[in-house]
Design a protein around this motif. Structure first.
Motif, PDB file in Angstrom:
ATOM      1  N   TRP A   1      28.635  53.663  55.140  1.00  0.00           N
ATOM      2  CA  TRP A   1      29.309  54.719  55.781  1.00  0.00           C
ATOM      3  C   TRP A   1      30.381  55.003  55.079  1.00  0.00           C
ATOM      4  CZ3 TRP A   1      31.235  55.208  61.663  1.00  0.00           C
ATOM      5  CH2 TRP A   1      30.516  55.289  62.247  1.00  0.00           C
ATOM      6  N   LEU A   2      30.758  54.338  54.169  1.00  0.00           N
ATOM      7  CA  LEU A   2      31.513  54.890  53.465  1.00  0.00           C
ATOM      8  C   LEU A   2      30.984  55.283  51.708  1.00  0.00           C
ATOM      9  CD1 LEU A   2      34.981  52.199  52.670  1.00  0.00           C
ATOM     10  CD2 LEU A   2      35.131  54.719  53.226  1.00  0.00           C
ATOM     11  N   GLY A   3      29.340  54.344  51.657  1.00  0.00           N
ATOM     12  CA  GLY A   3      28.464  54.821  50.946  1.00  0.00           C
ATOM     13  C   GLY A   3      28.024  56.165  50.901  1.00  0.00           C
ATOM     14  N   VAL A   4      27.824  56.536  52.371  1.00  0.00           N
ATOM     15  CA  VAL A   4      26.776  57.717  52.341  1.00  0.00           C
ATOM     16  C   VAL A   4      28.386  58.804  52.311  1.00  0.00           C
ATOM     17  CG1 VAL A   4      26.601  60.009  54.088  1.00  0.00           C
ATOM     18  CG2 VAL A   4      25.227  57.284  54.129  1.00  0.00           C
ATOM     19  N   VAL A   5      29.443  59.171  52.589  1.00  0.00           N
ATOM     20  CA  VAL A   5      30.668  60.055  52.240  1.00  0.00           C
ATOM     21  C   VAL A   5      30.956  60.275  50.253  1.00  0.00           C
ATOM     22  CG1 VAL A   5      32.815  60.189  52.409  1.00  0.00           C
ATOM     23  CG2 VAL A   5      32.395  59.328  54.652  1.00  0.00           C
ATOM     24  N   THR A   6      30.721  58.821  50.197  1.00  0.00           N
ATOM     25  CA  THR A   6      30.847  58.817  48.461  1.00  0.00           C
ATOM     26  C   THR A   6      30.313  58.996  47.363  1.00  0.00           C
ATOM     27  OG1 THR A   6      32.153  56.572  48.815  1.00  0.00           O
ATOM     28  CG2 THR A   6      32.063  57.438  46.558  1.00  0.00           C
ATOM     29  N   ILE A   7      29.240  58.985  48.307  1.00  0.00           N
ATOM     30  CA  ILE A   7      27.308  59.859  47.711  1.00  0.00           C
ATOM     31  C   ILE A   7      27.350  61.383  47.846  1.00  0.00           C
ATOM     32  CG2 ILE A   7      25.317  60.612  47.228  1.00  0.00           C
ATOM     33  CD1 ILE A   7      24.956  56.957  47.764  1.00  0.00           C
ATOM     34  N   LEU A   8      27.780  61.462  49.467  1.00  0.00           N
ATOM     35  CA  LEU A   8      28.154  63.535  48.929  1.00  0.00           C
ATOM     36  C   LEU A   8      29.294  63.769  48.522  1.00  0.00           C
ATOM     37  CD1 LEU A   8      27.659  62.834  53.191  1.00  0.00           C
ATOM     38  CD2 LEU A   8      25.759  64.200  51.471  1.00  0.00           C
ATOM     39  N   MET A   9      30.788  63.513  48.152  1.00  0.00           N
ATOM     40  CA  MET A   9      32.058  63.675  47.408  1.00  0.00           C
ATOM     41  C   MET A   9      31.082  63.726  46.449  1.00  0.00           C
ATOM     42  SD  MET A   9      35.430  61.816  47.005  1.00  0.00           S
ATOM     43  CE  MET A   9      36.217  62.665  48.782  1.00  0.00           C
ATOM     44  N   PHE A  10      30.014  62.548  44.923  1.00  0.00           N
ATOM     45  CA  PHE A  10      30.259  63.134  44.171  1.00  0.00           C
ATOM     46  C   PHE A  10      29.472  64.550  43.891  1.00  0.00           C
ATOM     47  CE2 PHE A  10      27.193  61.750  40.577  1.00  0.00           C
ATOM     48  CZ  PHE A  10      27.914  61.865  39.485  1.00  0.00           C
ATOM     49  N   LEU A  11      28.146  64.205  44.781  1.00  0.00           N
ATOM     50  CA  LEU A  11      26.903  65.537  44.665  1.00  0.00           C
ATOM     51  C   LEU A  11      27.959  66.594  44.859  1.00  0.00           C
ATOM     52  CD1 LEU A  11      23.969  64.209  46.714  1.00  0.00           C
ATOM     53  CD2 LEU A  11      24.212  64.856  44.634  1.00  0.00           C
ATOM     54  N   SER A  12      28.549  66.384  45.751  1.00  0.00           N
ATOM     55  CA  SER A  12      29.472  68.015  46.220  1.00  0.00           C
ATOM     56  C   SER A  12      30.766  68.154  44.745  1.00  0.00           C
ATOM     57  CB  SER A  12      31.081  67.859  46.939  1.00  0.00           C
ATOM     58  OG  SER A  12      29.643  67.107  47.949  1.00  0.00           O
TER      59      SER A  12
ATOM     60  N   GLY B   1      38.152  63.878  42.168  1.00  0.00           N
ATOM     61  CA  GLY B   1      36.617  63.349  41.542  1.00  0.00           C
ATOM     62  C   GLY B   1      37.331  61.325  40.523  1.00  0.00           C
ATOM     63  N   VAL B   2      38.942  61.635  39.924  1.00  0.00           N
ATOM     64  CA  VAL B   2      39.378  60.268  40.336  1.00  0.00           C
ATOM     65  C   VAL B   2      39.703  59.986  41.558  1.00  0.00           C
ATOM     66  CG1 VAL B   2      42.324  58.827  39.749  1.00  0.00           C
ATOM     67  CG2 VAL B   2      40.763  61.283  38.618  1.00  0.00           C
ATOM     68  N   PHE B   3      39.862  60.461  43.174  1.00  0.00           N
ATOM     69  CA  PHE B   3      39.804  60.083  44.041  1.00  0.00           C
ATOM     70  C   PHE B   3      38.221  59.209  44.669  1.00  0.00           C
ATOM     71  CE2 PHE B   3      38.889  60.557  48.775  1.00  0.00           C
ATOM     72  CZ  PHE B   3      39.770  59.826  49.133  1.00  0.00           C
TER      73      PHE B   3
ATOM     74  N   VAL C   1      41.974  53.694  36.167  1.00  0.00           N
ATOM     75  CA  VAL C   1      42.983  55.134  36.990  1.00  0.00           C
ATOM     76  C   VAL C   1      43.561  55.319  35.907  1.00  0.00           C
ATOM     77  CG1 VAL C   1      44.365  55.549  39.027  1.00  0.00           C
ATOM     78  CG2 VAL C   1      41.570  54.638  39.424  1.00  0.00           C
ATOM     79  N   PHE C   2      44.169  54.279  35.323  1.00  0.00           N
ATOM     80  CA  PHE C   2      45.139  54.404  34.626  1.00  0.00           C
ATOM     81  C   PHE C   2      45.784  55.364  33.369  1.00  0.00           C
ATOM     82  CE2 PHE C   2      47.614  52.644  30.766  1.00  0.00           C
ATOM     83  CZ  PHE C   2      49.049  52.944  30.956  1.00  0.00           C
ATOM     84  N   MET C   3      44.063  54.783  33.170  1.00  0.00           N
ATOM     85  CA  MET C   3      43.487  55.340  31.570  1.00  0.00           C
ATOM     86  C   MET C   3      43.777  57.295  31.559  1.00  0.00           C
ATOM     87  SD  MET C   3      40.852  52.958  29.816  1.00  0.00           S
ATOM     88  CE  MET C   3      40.807  53.793  28.286  1.00  0.00           C
ATOM     89  N   VAL C   4      43.295  57.112  32.387  1.00  0.00           N
ATOM     90  CA  VAL C   4      42.744  58.586  33.205  1.00  0.00           C
ATOM     91  C   VAL C   4      44.039  59.328  33.876  1.00  0.00           C
ATOM     92  CG1 VAL C   4      41.896  58.979  35.867  1.00  0.00           C
ATOM     93  CG2 VAL C   4      40.512  59.994  34.287  1.00  0.00           C
ATOM     94  N   THR C   5      45.236  58.930  34.492  1.00  0.00           N
ATOM     95  CA  THR C   5      46.056  59.550  35.508  1.00  0.00           C
ATOM     96  C   THR C   5      47.712  59.503  34.469  1.00  0.00           C
ATOM     97  OG1 THR C   5      46.494  58.104  35.712  1.00  0.00           O
ATOM     98  CG2 THR C   5      45.096  58.926  37.375  1.00  0.00           C
TER      99      THR C   5
END
Length: 273
Positions: free
Chosen positions: A155-166, A196-198, A248-252
């Motif tokens: 379930w998390l995988g589907v949400v993560t992929i859809l968010m990435f595509l969006s 993107g970070v999330f 996350v540390f380097m990008v924030t």
């Protein structure tokens, strides 16, 4: 007396100008020194980041080939092994590199950076699709077939992929497709960065959940006896966690942010961003 006063005034003016020039030079040197220190700090962390990322890919590959039978297309268990390998390469390592791309190559032209950023994301999408196919195909060809999408990891995988595509589609339409007004680009950018970070944090969480799920399903009761595969799998999980936290540390960290250049404004006004 008048001549003496004029000469003194000229001397004071020259002295003041020299002092101002000296102070400006020292100030510029301090700014340059601080900038160099920040760049050195970033690239030191970047080297560590690359070492951990490559070690993570190697560790996942070692786990798959030594403990899980390698990769191939002959049986369901072997087909599935493509899934964690391709996901680690694409959705973890390449995604992390794309996030840090602007900060790593901060002196490059922003238009080129945007194109490279989009190309990396395109490669990630291809690897994600292949990894997803491996998961579904392995379930389908198993005897008996295994149901799909019933675990929290899936379930998390589907949400993560859809968010990435969006994110990919939204980023392309907002920052690469010409004709979008400058104020809309500037308004969208903070949300694009945040999600993107999330999204990357979700990738790490989903990877950890999937790794734990695979170890429990494969080892069953043996897992509690501290087998070599279980211990090595836990080590991989720690690598995922450290790698994700470092990214996350380097990008924030504000000090590592790429500063805008004059040509960046031209790109915005020309609709090329």
């Amino acid at each position: 007396m008048v001549t003496s006063e004029l000469e003194n005034s000229k001397i004071e003016t020259v002295s003041t100008s020299n002092n101002m020039a000296l102070n400006n030079g020292l100030s510029q040197n301090n700014v340059q020194s601080q900038s160099d220190d920040k760049h050195f700090s970033y690239f030191s962390l970047y080297i560590v980041f690359q070492i951990i990322g490559l070690l993570l890919i190697f560790a996942v590959g070692f786990w798959i080939f030594v403990f899980r039978g390698g990769v191939g297309f002959s049986e369901s268990k072997i087909i599935f092994n493509w899934h964690p390998l391709l996901m680690t390469i694409g959705f973890v390592y390449l995604f992390a590199n794309s996030i840090l791309h602007y900060r790593t190559f901060r002196h490059k032209n922003k238009r080129d950076l945007k194109n490279q950023h989009a190309i990396i994301h395109g490669c990630i999408i291809i690897l994600i699709l292949l990894a997803g196919w491996a998961s579904f195909a392995s379930h389908l060809y198993n005897n008996p077939p295994i149901p799909n999408l019933y675990t929290l990891h899936s379930w998390l995988g589907v949400v993560t992929i859809l968010m990435f595509l969006s994110q990919f589609i939204g980023g392309f339409m907002s920052f690469l497709y010409p004709g979008i007004a400058v104020q809309y680009r500037e308004a969208i950018m903070p949300y694009h960065v945040f999600f993107g970070v999330f999204n990357f944090a979700l990738v790490i969480a989903t990877s950890l959940l999937g790794l734990c799920e695979k170890l429990i399903f494969s080892l069953k009761d043996e897992y509690r006896t501290f087998p070599n595969e279980g211990l090595f799998g836990n080590f991989i999980g720690l690598l995922f966690m450290v790698f994700g936290g470092l990214v996350v540390f380097m990008v924030t960290k504000p000090e590592y942010k790429r500063h805008s250049k004059p040509e960046d404004s031209m790109l915005l006004s020309q609709g090329s961003e």
